[in-house]
Motif scaffolding. Structure first.
Motif, PDB file in Angstrom:
ATOM      1  N   ARG A  14      18.647  67.075  25.807  1.00 45.51           N
ATOM      2  CA  ARG A  14      19.044  67.047  24.399  1.00 45.51           C
ATOM      3  C   ARG A  14      18.819  68.389  23.731  1.00 45.51           C
ATOM      4  N   TYR A  15      17.718  69.038  24.061  1.00 49.90           N
ATOM      5  CA  TYR A  15      17.365  70.317  23.429  1.00 49.90           C
ATOM      6  C   TYR A  15      18.467  71.357  23.635  1.00 49.90           C
ATOM      7  N   PHE A  16      18.908  71.525  24.891  1.00 47.70           N
ATOM      8  CA  PHE A  16      19.888  72.557  25.198  1.00 47.70           C
ATOM      9  C   PHE A  16      21.317  72.141  24.845  1.00 47.70           C
ATOM     10  N   ALA A  17      21.580  70.836  24.758  1.00 48.58           N
ATOM     11  CA  ALA A  17      22.921  70.362  24.437  1.00 48.58           C
ATOM     12  C   ALA A  17      23.358  70.778  23.039  1.00 48.58           C
ATOM     13  N   ARG A  18      22.416  71.144  22.180  1.00 50.68           N
ATOM     14  CA  ARG A  18      22.714  71.438  20.779  1.00 50.68           C
ATOM     15  C   ARG A  18      23.288  72.836  20.552  1.00 50.68           C
ATOM     16  N   PHE A  19      23.207  73.710  21.564  1.00 46.80           N
ATOM     17  CA  PHE A  19      23.451  75.128  21.330  1.00 46.80           C
ATOM     18  C   PHE A  19      24.879  75.571  21.650  1.00 46.80           C
ATOM     19  N   ASP A  20      25.203  76.766  21.190  1.00 46.10           N
ATOM     20  CA  ASP A  20      26.516  77.353  21.462  1.00 46.10           C
ATOM     21  C   ASP A  20      26.810  77.405  22.952  1.00 46.10           C
ATOM     22  N   GLU A  21      25.773  77.678  23.735  1.00 49.36           N
ATOM     23  CA  GLU A  21      25.964  77.913  25.164  1.00 49.36           C
ATOM     24  C   GLU A  21      26.246  76.647  25.965  1.00 49.36           C
ATOM     25  N   SER A  22      26.003  75.469  25.413  1.00 48.66           N
ATOM     26  CA  SER A  22      26.301  74.242  26.145  1.00 48.66           C
ATOM     27  C   SER A  22      27.818  74.061  26.212  1.00 48.66           C
ATOM     28  N   PRO A  23      28.349  73.458  27.285  1.00 45.38           N
ATOM     29  CA  PRO A  23      29.800  73.379  27.465  1.00 45.38           C
ATOM     30  C   PRO A  23      30.507  72.377  26.570  1.00 45.38           C
ATOM     31  N   ALA A  24      29.778  71.475  25.940  1.00 47.25           N
ATOM     32  CA  ALA A  24      30.421  70.443  25.123  1.00 47.25           C
ATOM     33  C   ALA A  24      31.042  71.055  23.867  1.00 47.25           C
ATOM     34  N   PRO A  25      32.164  70.528  23.413  1.00 45.47           N
ATOM     35  CA  PRO A  25      32.812  71.050  22.196  1.00 45.47           C
ATOM     36  C   PRO A  25      32.064  70.629  20.942  1.00 45.47           C
ATOM     37  N   LYS A  26      32.223  71.401  19.891  1.00 48.80           N
ATOM     38  CA  LYS A  26      31.683  71.028  18.588  1.00 48.80           C
ATOM     39  C   LYS A  26      32.659  70.074  17.899  1.00 48.80           C
ATOM     40  N   VAL A  27      32.111  69.068  17.232  1.00 47.85           N
ATOM     41  CA  VAL A  27      32.932  68.093  16.518  1.00 47.85           C
ATOM     42  C   VAL A  27      32.357  67.890  15.121  1.00 47.85           C
ATOM     43  N   ARG A  28      33.169  67.364  14.226  1.00 51.60           N
ATOM     44  CA  ARG A  28      32.735  67.087  12.860  1.00 51.60           C
ATOM     45  C   ARG A  28      32.343  65.624  12.733  1.00 51.60           C
ATOM     46  N   GLY A  29      31.142  65.393  12.196  1.00 50.11           N
ATOM     47  CA  GLY A  29      30.690  64.041  11.961  1.00 50.11           C
ATOM     48  C   GLY A  29      30.960  63.618  10.535  1.00 50.11           C
TER      49      GLY A  29
ATOM     50  N   GLY B  56      30.558  63.232   6.729  1.00 52.85           N
ATOM     51  CA  GLY B  56      29.973  64.153   5.774  1.00 52.85           C
ATOM     52  C   GLY B  56      30.144  65.605   6.162  1.00 52.85           C
ATOM     53  N   GLY B  57      30.949  65.870   7.183  1.00 53.42           N
ATOM     54  CA  GLY B  57      31.196  67.251   7.573  1.00 53.42           C
ATOM     55  C   GLY B  57      30.132  67.871   8.451  1.00 53.42           C
ATOM     56  N   GLN B  58      29.164  67.075   8.903  1.00 54.06           N
ATOM     57  CA  GLN B  58      28.096  67.609   9.748  1.00 54.06           C
ATOM     58  C   GLN B  58      28.655  68.024  11.108  1.00 54.06           C
ATOM     59  N   VAL B  59      28.188  69.185  11.605  1.00 55.52           N
ATOM     60  CA  VAL B  59      28.654  69.694  12.889  1.00 55.52           C
ATOM     61  C   VAL B  59      27.784  69.124  14.003  1.00 55.52           C
ATOM     62  N   LEU B  60      28.426  68.538  15.009  1.00 53.87           N
ATOM     63  CA  LEU B  60      27.723  67.901  16.119  1.00 53.87           C
ATOM     64  C   LEU B  60      28.237  68.457  17.442  1.00 53.87           C
ATOM     65  N   LYS B  61      27.475  68.201  18.506  1.00 51.41           N
ATOM     66  CA  LYS B  61      27.941  68.506  19.855  1.00 51.41           C
ATOM     67  C   LYS B  61      27.805  67.248  20.706  1.00 51.41           C
ATOM     68  N   GLU B  62      28.748  67.055  21.609  1.00 52.20           N
ATOM     69  CA  GLU B  62      28.709  65.888  22.477  1.00 52.20           C
ATOM     70  C   GLU B  62      27.588  66.012  23.497  1.00 52.20           C
ATOM     71  N   TYR B  63      27.039  64.868  23.872  1.00 53.03           N
ATOM     72  CA  TYR B  63      25.925  64.832  24.826  1.00 53.03           C
ATOM     73  C   TYR B  63      26.007  63.514  25.578  1.00 53.03           C
TER      74      TYR B  63
ATOM     75  N   GLU C 127      23.670  53.541  33.543  1.00 55.31           N
ATOM     76  CA  GLU C 127      22.262  53.806  33.244  1.00 55.31           C
ATOM     77  C   GLU C 127      22.126  54.937  32.235  1.00 55.31           C
ATOM     78  N   GLY C 128      23.260  55.335  31.652  1.00 60.26           N
ATOM     79  CA  GLY C 128      23.250  56.374  30.629  1.00 60.26           C
ATOM     80  C   GLY C 128      24.370  56.127  29.638  1.00 60.26           C
ATOM     81  N   VAL C 129      24.293  56.781  28.484  1.00 63.17           N
ATOM     82  CA  VAL C 129      25.280  56.582  27.427  1.00 63.17           C
ATOM     83  C   VAL C 129      25.786  57.922  26.913  1.00 63.17           C
ATOM     84  N   ASP C 130      26.866  57.856  26.147  1.00 61.88           N
ATOM     85  CA  ASP C 130      27.402  59.024  25.450  1.00 61.88           C
ATOM     86  C   ASP C 130      26.790  59.081  24.058  1.00 61.88           C
ATOM     87  N   GLY C 131      26.693  60.289  23.504  1.00 61.77           N
ATOM     88  CA  GLY C 131      26.183  60.415  22.159  1.00 61.77           C
ATOM     89  C   GLY C 131      26.483  61.786  21.588  1.00 61.77           C
ATOM     90  N   TYR C 132      25.842  62.082  20.461  1.00 57.94           N
ATOM     91  CA  TYR C 132      26.015  63.368  19.791  1.00 57.94           C
ATOM     92  C   TYR C 132      24.660  63.892  19.350  1.00 57.94           C
TER      93      TYR C 132
END
Length: 241
Positions: free
Chosen positions: A126-141, A143-150, A173-178
């Motif tokens: 989760r820690y590294f998934a939040r950053f620019d360097e993670s491969p997941a795209p940025k999405v808008r949640g 209220g306009g909050q910027v999220l990354k897929e995880y 045994e795992g789920v998708d999230g942001y």
């Protein structure tokens, strides 16, 4: 370096793989094994020849192994049992097998707690998934909050026949999230390391071994986290580390 990563590392299959790699490649390949949650599992993999052992089942924010299979253990409880087993194994054999704490880390303070319990290093998803360097795209949640897929490795999104050779999944045994987008990795890691160093100094230590020996771990109730000042006196909370 190879890392075997399973929701149940206390397995004859992992034991055989570790033995095979060690016999075939000697010390030219470092191999980690896991995940386990008790001393039996640690000793089983250490004796097979693992160079490090990963600890934690079901503690990750996107892991649902405990819900699906009833398998797992609280991360603090697992570390509290395995760290002494690691030290006993080192004293008995002369071989120190580092422990990686994997799961249950949401805030920077949780890293300090895991290290205080005696973990040698940490696995962070989760820690590294939040950053620019993670491969997941940025999405808008909302209220306009910027999220990354995880998503978890045990989710249907990650697991498929091409990667695992297992055909259709029977259950996840795992789920998708942001996660909340946090910017650049370098900026955040700098702050995190400063916090951990400050915590260690507050506990009178300058090395991880000293930190494990000097930190005082105090259980706290859920009530201590309630923010309502009428229910909890914020100036009278037990110290976690």
């Amino acid at each position: 370096m190879l890392c075997l990563d399973s929701s149940d590392g206390f397995s004859v299959w992992q034991h055989r793989v570790v033995e095979f790699v060690r016999e075939r490649y000697g010390d030219s390949v470092r191999i980690g094994a896991g995940n386990v949650v008790d001393a039996r599992g640690f000793n089983y993999l250490a004796e097979a020849g693992a160079d490090f052992v990963k600890v934690g089942i079901g503690g990750g924010s996107i892991c649902i192994t405990r819900d699906q299979k009833g398998i797992g253990r609280g991360q603090a409880t697992a570390l509290a049992e395995i760290v002494p087993a690691r030290d006993a194994y080192a004293e008995k054999t002369g071989m120190y097998v580092p422990v990686c704490s994997d799961g249950g880390i949401i805030h920077d303070s949780h890293m300090a707690i895991a290290l205080a319990f005696g973990a040698d290093f940490l696995m962070l998803g989760r820690y590294f998934a939040r950053f620019d360097e993670s491969p997941a795209p940025k999405v808008r949640g909302t209220g306009g909050q910027v999220l990354k897929e995880y998503w978890g490795e045990g989710s249907s999104r990650a697991r498929n026949a091409a990667r695992y050779g297992q055909g259709d999944m029977v259950f996840e045994e795992g789920v998708d999230g942001y996660v909340n987008y946090a910017g650049a990795l370098a900026d955040n890691v700098k702050v995190t390391l400063a916090k951990i160093r400050s915590t260690m100094i507050s506990c009178g230590s300058t090395t991880l071994r000293q930190f494990h020996e000097t930190a005082i771990l105090e259980p706290v109730s859920q009530q201590t986290f309630v923010q309502n000042s009428e229910e909890v006196d914020r100036n009278d909370r037990p110290t976690v580390v």
